[in-house]
Motif scaffolding. Structure first.
Motif, PDB file in Angstrom:
ATOM      1  N   ASN A 103       0.702  -1.134  -0.170  1.00 43.25           N
ATOM      2  CA  ASN A 103       0.060   0.089   0.023  1.00 43.25           C
ATOM      3  C   ASN A 103       0.825   1.240   0.005  1.00 43.25           C
ATOM      4  O   ASN A 103       0.678   2.186  -0.747  1.00 43.25           O
ATOM      5  CB  ASN A 103      -0.904  -0.058   1.105  1.00 43.25           C
ATOM      6  N   ALA A 104       1.912   1.169   0.917  1.00 44.81           N
ATOM      7  CA  ALA A 104       2.669   2.263   0.745  1.00 44.81           C
ATOM      8  C   ALA A 104       3.579   2.640  -0.168  1.00 44.81           C
ATOM      9  O   ALA A 104       3.732   3.580  -0.815  1.00 44.81           O
ATOM     10  CB  ALA A 104       3.732   2.286   2.240  1.00 44.81           C
ATOM     11  N   LEU A 105       3.946   1.605  -0.964  1.00 41.04           N
ATOM     12  CA  LEU A 105       4.670   1.599  -2.262  1.00 41.04           C
ATOM     13  C   LEU A 105       3.923   2.207  -3.284  1.00 41.04           C
ATOM     14  O   LEU A 105       4.152   3.049  -3.936  1.00 41.04           O
ATOM     15  CB  LEU A 105       5.186   0.156  -2.630  1.00 41.04           C
ATOM     16  N   ARG A 106       2.520   1.626  -3.360  1.00 34.23           N
ATOM     17  CA  ARG A 106       1.805   2.184  -4.344  1.00 34.23           C
ATOM     18  C   ARG A 106       1.662   3.617  -4.302  1.00 34.23           C
ATOM     19  O   ARG A 106       1.473   4.518  -5.128  1.00 34.23           O
ATOM     20  CB  ARG A 106       0.380   1.463  -4.437  1.00 34.23           C
ATOM     21  N   LYS A 107       1.339   4.201  -2.893  1.00 39.72           N
ATOM     22  CA  LYS A 107       1.006   5.513  -2.487  1.00 39.72           C
ATOM     23  C   LYS A 107       2.131   6.457  -3.034  1.00 39.72           C
ATOM     24  O   LYS A 107       2.073   7.817  -3.368  1.00 39.72           O
ATOM     25  CB  LYS A 107       0.836   5.633  -0.982  1.00 39.72           C
ATOM     26  N   ARG A 108       3.282   5.687  -3.013  1.00 42.10           N
ATOM     27  CA  ARG A 108       4.478   6.505  -3.594  1.00 42.10           C
ATOM     28  C   ARG A 108       4.940   6.353  -4.869  1.00 42.10           C
ATOM     29  O   ARG A 108       5.815   6.785  -5.359  1.00 42.10           O
ATOM     30  CB  ARG A 108       5.848   6.298  -2.698  1.00 42.10           C
ATOM     31  N   GLY A 109       3.779   5.752  -5.466  1.00 41.18           N
ATOM     32  CA  GLY A 109       4.068   5.618  -7.002  1.00 41.18           C
ATOM     33  C   GLY A 109       5.242   4.685  -7.351  1.00 41.18           C
ATOM     34  O   GLY A 109       5.876   4.337  -8.607  1.00 41.18           O
ATOM     35  N   ALA A 110       5.647   3.847  -6.342  1.00 31.00           N
ATOM     36  CA  ALA A 110       6.766   2.940  -6.582  1.00 31.00           C
ATOM     37  C   ALA A 110       6.263   1.317  -6.753  1.00 31.00           C
ATOM     38  O   ALA A 110       7.190   0.709  -6.958  1.00 31.00           O
ATOM     39  CB  ALA A 110       7.706   2.742  -5.420  1.00 31.00           C
ATOM     40  N   MET A 111       5.277   1.331  -6.884  1.00 30.39           N
ATOM     41  CA  MET A 111       4.527  -0.193  -7.380  1.00 30.39           C
ATOM     42  C   MET A 111       3.555  -0.199  -8.151  1.00 30.39           C
ATOM     43  O   MET A 111       2.576   0.694  -8.139  1.00 30.39           O
ATOM     44  CB  MET A 111       4.385  -0.797  -5.991  1.00 30.39           C
TER      45      MET A 111
END
Lengths: 111, 331
Positions: A103-111
């Motif tokens: 979730n955190a990765l997605r939030k940061r556009g990293a996933m």
């Protein structure tokens, strides 16, 4: 000298030296839950308690419930399997937080 | 803190454990055994040489013949089958109409005599022919605990031997004592802890032995390990002797104490000396002059009026659900 002395477990009742009525309620509850067959047998409860003892890493409880498991007829295979249940629960609880990481990765556009 | 004396504990509980009867003559015919188990209170092993003589066997038979009230003969050891007069003893006692029990370790059937090499594979058929009640130690229904206590390979041999007994018809029906072919198993803990409840363990044993090996038996007897001889040394080596004795003392159960086996049996040593039980025999706690020291002084009235000799190991028979050669004793 360790903080945990095996003989200290025998002194557990000392907790009732102050506010004894609370200790009495606790020990009554404890003995009712663990000391007799109910919907679960004493043997099954001892195996659950052994698993919890490992998850919470309580040396007193590991000592006491190893004996309790043996005295209710359990064997090292069953006891080890109970400890593995505790271990995989701990591992699972760590791993499932990987979803939070995603979730955190997605939030940061990293996933 | 030292443990209270067993006799003091009895007095505190208002118990006076006098003899009730001599229903059973328990005869220890040898200390020779094909095994050398960790818990063995007899310190039996393949190196022991003590054997009951034919003359002493004959004297035991004479006592049985003279006293019909002694309805049971309980033959133990060592491995009792390794006494040269074992077969004769059984045949003669059965001819007298006595119920005969043999404390059979199962593996002697497979191992044979460790000193002479004589085969004992005839035993299951012999037991069946003479309607002997077979009482066999099997400390657990799995290999690990059994072999830990009794030696490597014992579990597999015990399974093979039980199968031979089952083939003779043993353990196949829930027959009453004294009829049919009864195979009872004995559980004793593999270490310094008390036995589980007899009924619970019996159910586990029956389920596991039948489902995994197709084996059947009649009843399971739970026996507490006595803190004497080899087991005591083991406890001392582990630094667990005091803790174990405290455990027994804390588990003292007056109802179990009332049912102790010494109230209804007399134990005979290989040399003919008399004792209150097999444990006292191994501790050399011989009966007094007044009660009769040997099988040659056997007098039923004097025995029924004796004072039973108690000591600290007796806590083992009175702990928890109790312990005897017939299993738990508490009502």
């Amino acid at each position: 000298m360790s903080y945990y002395e095996p003989k200290d477990l025998d002194r557990f009742g000392e907790i009732g030296q102050f506010r004894g009525e609370l200790a009495e309620k606790f020990f009554d509850y404890y003995n009712t839950v663990t000391g007799q067959d109910g919907a679960l047998t004493k043997r099954e409860k001892a195996l659950i308690a052994l698993a919890v003892a490992h998850a919470k890493q309580c040396p007193y409880c590991i000592d006491a419930y190893t004996t309790q498991c043996l005295e209710t007829g359990a064997n090292p295979d069953e006891m080890t399997e109970a400890v593995h249940v505790a271990a995989v629960m701990e591992a699972g609880m760590t791993l499932v937080h990987g979803v939070q990481m995603h979730n955190a990765l997605r939030k940061r556009g990293a996933m | 803190m030292p443990s209270p004396l067993f006799e003091e504990k009895l007095a505190q509980s208002g118990l006076d454990l006098a003899p009730l009867s001599v229903e059973t003559l328990q005869v220890n015919v040898t200390r020779l055994c094909n095994q050398a188990c960790h818990h063995c209170h007899v310190d039996a092993s393949p190196k022991r040489t003590e054997q009951m003589s034919r003359a002493t066997v004959d004297r035991c038979l004479e006592i049985l013949e003279r006293h019909p009230a002694i309805t049971k003969l309980d033959i133990t050891g060592g491995a009792p089958e390794l006494n040269p007069h074992f077969d004769y003893f059984i045949e003669s006692a059965r001819a007298l109409g006595r119920h005969v029990m043999v404390r059979h370790n199962l593996t002697v059937t497979i191992d044979g005599n460790p000193q002479t090499g004589e085969s004992k594979r005839y035993l299951p058929e012999f037991f069946a022919r003479h309607q002997v009640e077979v009482i066999s130690s099997l400390p657990y229904y799995q290999e690990f605990f059994t072999d830990k206590q009794r030696g490597n390979g014992v579990f597999k041999k015990s399974v093979e031997s039980m199968r031979m007994l089952n083939e003779q018809g043993y353990g196949k029906s829930n027959c009453k004592e004294g009829s049919g072919l009864t195979l009872n198993l004995v559980y004793n803990p593999v270490g310094a802890f008390l036995p589980a409840l007899q009924g619970d363990l019996e159910r586990q044993y029956k389920r596991e032995l039948e489902s995994k090996f197709g084996l059947v038996f009649n009843s399971l007897f739970t026996i507490t390990n006595m803190p004497i001889n080899r087991f005591k040394k083991d406890l001392e080596r582990l630094g667990a002797y005091d803790e174990y004795l405290t455990r027994l003392v804390n588990a003292f159960n007056p109802s179990a104490a009332e049912g102790v086996m010494c109230r209804s049996l007399i134990s005979v040593g290989y040399d003919g000396r008399l004792y209150d039980c097999d444990f006292n025999q191994m501790l050399d706690l011989n009966l007094s002059e007044e009660a009769g020291k040997t099988i040659y002084d056997f007098d039923l009235d004097r025995l029924l009026n004796r004072r039973i000799i108690f000591d600290q190991h007796c806590y083992g028979c009175a702990a928890g659900a109790g312990s005897s050669c017939g299993g738990a004793t508490a009502k």
